[in-house]
Design a protein around this motif. Sequence first.
Motif, PDB file in Angstrom:
ATOM      1  N   ARG A 185       0.824  -1.217   0.000  1.00 31.91           N
ATOM      2  CA  ARG A 185       0.000   0.000   0.000  1.00 31.91           C
ATOM      3  C   ARG A 185       0.853   1.260   0.000  1.00 31.91           C
ATOM      4  NH1 ARG A 185      -2.832  -1.523   3.958  1.00 31.91           N
ATOM      5  NH2 ARG A 185      -1.921  -0.303   5.660  1.00 31.91           N
ATOM      6  N   ASN A 186       2.028   1.188   0.588  1.00 34.60           N
ATOM      7  CA  ASN A 186       2.918   2.353   0.680  1.00 34.60           C
ATOM      8  C   ASN A 186       4.120   2.244  -0.259  1.00 34.60           C
ATOM      9  OD1 ASN A 186       1.917   4.118   3.111  1.00 34.60           O
ATOM     10  ND2 ASN A 186       1.693   1.994   3.778  1.00 34.60           N
ATOM     11  N   ASN A 187       3.990   1.369  -1.264  1.00 34.99           N
ATOM     12  CA  ASN A 187       5.057   1.194  -2.255  1.00 34.99           C
ATOM     13  C   ASN A 187       6.397   0.933  -1.582  1.00 34.99           C
ATOM     14  OD1 ASN A 187       6.035   0.986  -4.881  1.00 34.99           O
ATOM     15  ND2 ASN A 187       6.510   3.167  -5.019  1.00 34.99           N
ATOM     16  N   TYR A 188       6.350   0.078  -0.548  1.00 36.46           N
ATOM     17  CA  TYR A 188       7.542  -0.335   0.202  1.00 36.46           C
ATOM     18  C   TYR A 188       8.294   0.861   0.794  1.00 36.46           C
ATOM     19  CZ  TYR A 188       6.646  -5.003  -1.499  1.00 36.46           C
ATOM     20  OH  TYR A 188       6.047  -6.218  -1.757  1.00 36.46           O
ATOM     21  N   PHE A 189       7.563   1.936   1.029  1.00 40.18           N
ATOM     22  CA  PHE A 189       8.106   3.147   1.654  1.00 40.18           C
ATOM     23  C   PHE A 189       9.377   3.626   0.941  1.00 40.18           C
ATOM     24  CE2 PHE A 189       5.653   1.140   5.091  1.00 40.18           C
ATOM     25  CZ  PHE A 189       4.809   2.195   5.432  1.00 40.18           C
ATOM     26  N   GLY A 190       9.374   3.490  -0.378  1.00 33.58           N
ATOM     27  CA  GLY A 190      10.488   4.009  -1.171  1.00 33.58           C
ATOM     28  C   GLY A 190      11.625   3.046  -1.385  1.00 33.58           C
ATOM     29  N   ALA A 191      11.581   1.885  -0.735  1.00 35.28           N
ATOM     30  CA  ALA A 191      12.632   0.880  -0.920  1.00 35.28           C
ATOM     31  C   ALA A 191      12.316   0.030  -2.151  1.00 35.28           C
ATOM     32  CB  ALA A 191      12.751   0.003   0.322  1.00 35.28           C
ATOM     33  N   ASP A 192      13.292  -0.749  -2.558  1.00 38.19           N
ATOM     34  CA  ASP A 192      13.109  -1.659  -3.683  1.00 38.19           C
ATOM     35  C   ASP A 192      12.478  -2.954  -3.186  1.00 38.19           C
ATOM     36  OD1 ASP A 192      13.702  -3.675  -5.758  1.00 38.19           O
ATOM     37  OD2 ASP A 192      14.804  -2.033  -6.695  1.00 38.19           O
ATOM     38  N   ARG A 193      11.433  -3.387  -3.853  1.00 37.34           N
ATOM     39  CA  ARG A 193      10.749  -4.603  -3.429  1.00 37.34           C
ATOM     40  C   ARG A 193      11.701  -5.794  -3.329  1.00 37.34           C
ATOM     41  NH1 ARG A 193       8.314  -9.064  -5.565  1.00 37.34           N
ATOM     42  NH2 ARG A 193       6.337  -9.747  -4.638  1.00 37.34           N
ATOM     43  N   SER A 194      12.714  -5.797  -4.181  1.00 36.62           N
ATOM     44  CA  SER A 194      13.605  -6.953  -4.250  1.00 36.62           C
ATOM     45  C   SER A 194      14.454  -7.137  -2.997  1.00 36.62           C
ATOM     46  CB  SER A 194      14.533  -6.831  -5.466  1.00 36.62           C
ATOM     47  OG  SER A 194      15.414  -5.724  -5.307  1.00 36.62           O
TER      48      SER A 194
END
Length: 591
Positions: A185-194
């Motif tokens: 929901r928060n797009n991983y708070f700006g981190a990379d999903r990987s």
Amino acid sequence: MHILSEVEFRFASSLIGLGQGHLFGHWPAPGFQDDDKHRFLNQAMHLNEDYPGGLREYIMNARQLLLKSKHGISSNAEFVPEIADGFSVEPRSTEILDFEREGYANMHQCAFVLVAGGLGERLGYSGIKVALPAEITTGRCFLQYYIDNVLALQSICDMSPGQKLPFIIMTSHETHQKTLDLLVRNNYFGADRSQFILVKQGEVPAIVDTGGHLALNSDDNYQLMTKPHGHGDVHRLLYTTGVAKNLVDAGYKWIYFFQDTNVLAFKPLPACLGISAKHNLDVNTMAVPRKAGDACGAIMKLRRPDGTSLINNVEYNEVQDLLGDKMDYDPKLGESPYPGNTNQIIFKLSSYLQALVESNGKVPEFVNPKYENSDKTSFQTPTRLECMMQDFPKVFPEKMKPEISFVKMKRWFSYSPVKNSVAKGVSLASVNLPPMTASTGEADVYICNRELLRIAGVEVQDAAVTVFNGIPIVAGPRVILAPSFAVGVGDVIHKVKGGRISSKSTLIVSGPDVFIEDLDLDGTLIVKAVPGARVKLTGLTVKNKGWALEQLKSGGSRVPPEELRVRGYQLRKYEQRVLEFTEAGDYEVRT
């Protein structure tokens, strides 16, 4: 029993052989509720697979530990407690800057493990704990703070091209999907999903009595009651999933474990990692000054009968029994000689993996039943075996000769967990112990940042003590130094020079290249700068009505949200000055 497969029949027979015949006593004849019987055995066989050694091992361990509990034999009974030698570092000292530099030089080889298997019900918050706002000035939740810190460290490390610092989260059945939803929901708070790895903790069967009889669910007698096994499961998960080995193979040398509601967990990390690297420590626990009666474990040197020893945590409810006649107070220190455990631990990955292999990832267990009768044969509610993350040093084989130590730092700099209800916090505050509530956790964020500004030469005027929900806090000035601006002490000293901040003020600073000199603040100032925007505030004076915390009003038709109710206050925003720099470049503001 002909409705069962051969595998099911053998497994059911093995349970009966272990004294678990009561689990089948209510079964009707074949042809009735057969699907429920298969469902029960399917669950039980999965639990059997998940536990090292299977349910046979679990039941035998339970009987042994319950027998010891019945006779009052502690899990630490074999040890003689001694005062441990470790490191003590003052945030105001110059040596912390050297340790931080060493830590930053090694940070690109560090992975991070957040243990986040708990809900916030005990706090009065219905969501997962990592979703609770750590403070309401910016509204950042705990998980965002942790990710922001990892991103900040990542941005200043000597990283390989394309490298991202690994962030592992241990969830539970109750928190897994909610944690994933929060990230997405928060797009991983700006981190990379990987860079995220989520590992889900399983559960273990509940036990109804000292005979080790497994419990059935009260509302479904074809289902075993299960309970969490404890955060010590994180080690076995990193072993069985191959995560620990993959990190070693990828060249990582360190792994940092921390828990879900201590927003200060990253402040001491650069210095503590520097100490681990400089002294080649296999295990390094961050510790804090501790008072007798404090609800945190004690770091002790535990000597075995054969003369060998290790440094490890002793849980707070076992400290006095283990000490016996020894004092849990040092008059020279004005505190206990046994520092408090924070459950923030750095392991050297190579030796950690070796210990995982040697132990099969299994951590020593304990049991903590609430007895129903004086002869200690039955329980008020079913219990289970548990294990703790901080007990992993006990599984290091003596042949490894592990270097185990700790670093003691001020509590204001490193440790203010949020784990108690308001009522519990009021009780603790009444005896001068840390309340560890949402309001004190937030207040300690501001205290930490105020102290860091003072180290940088800023004159900071504290607000008066205010009582919210029966808990006293110093509510201002509210200073938020975002991780993108500063993580450790050296970052603040480098970027801030002198100035003055009044007690009613609010200061929020974010951005990697913001420099503040001789700021005179009496109100609210927000400074936001993107990477590449080099901002210098020189001799700036800001005076406005600012923001203020106000008591929540009881009654009325509008019910305040939970995150405010657990604090007892809300934030009223009257007036502020905002300096926002959205493009790269050089900027200087003087008025």
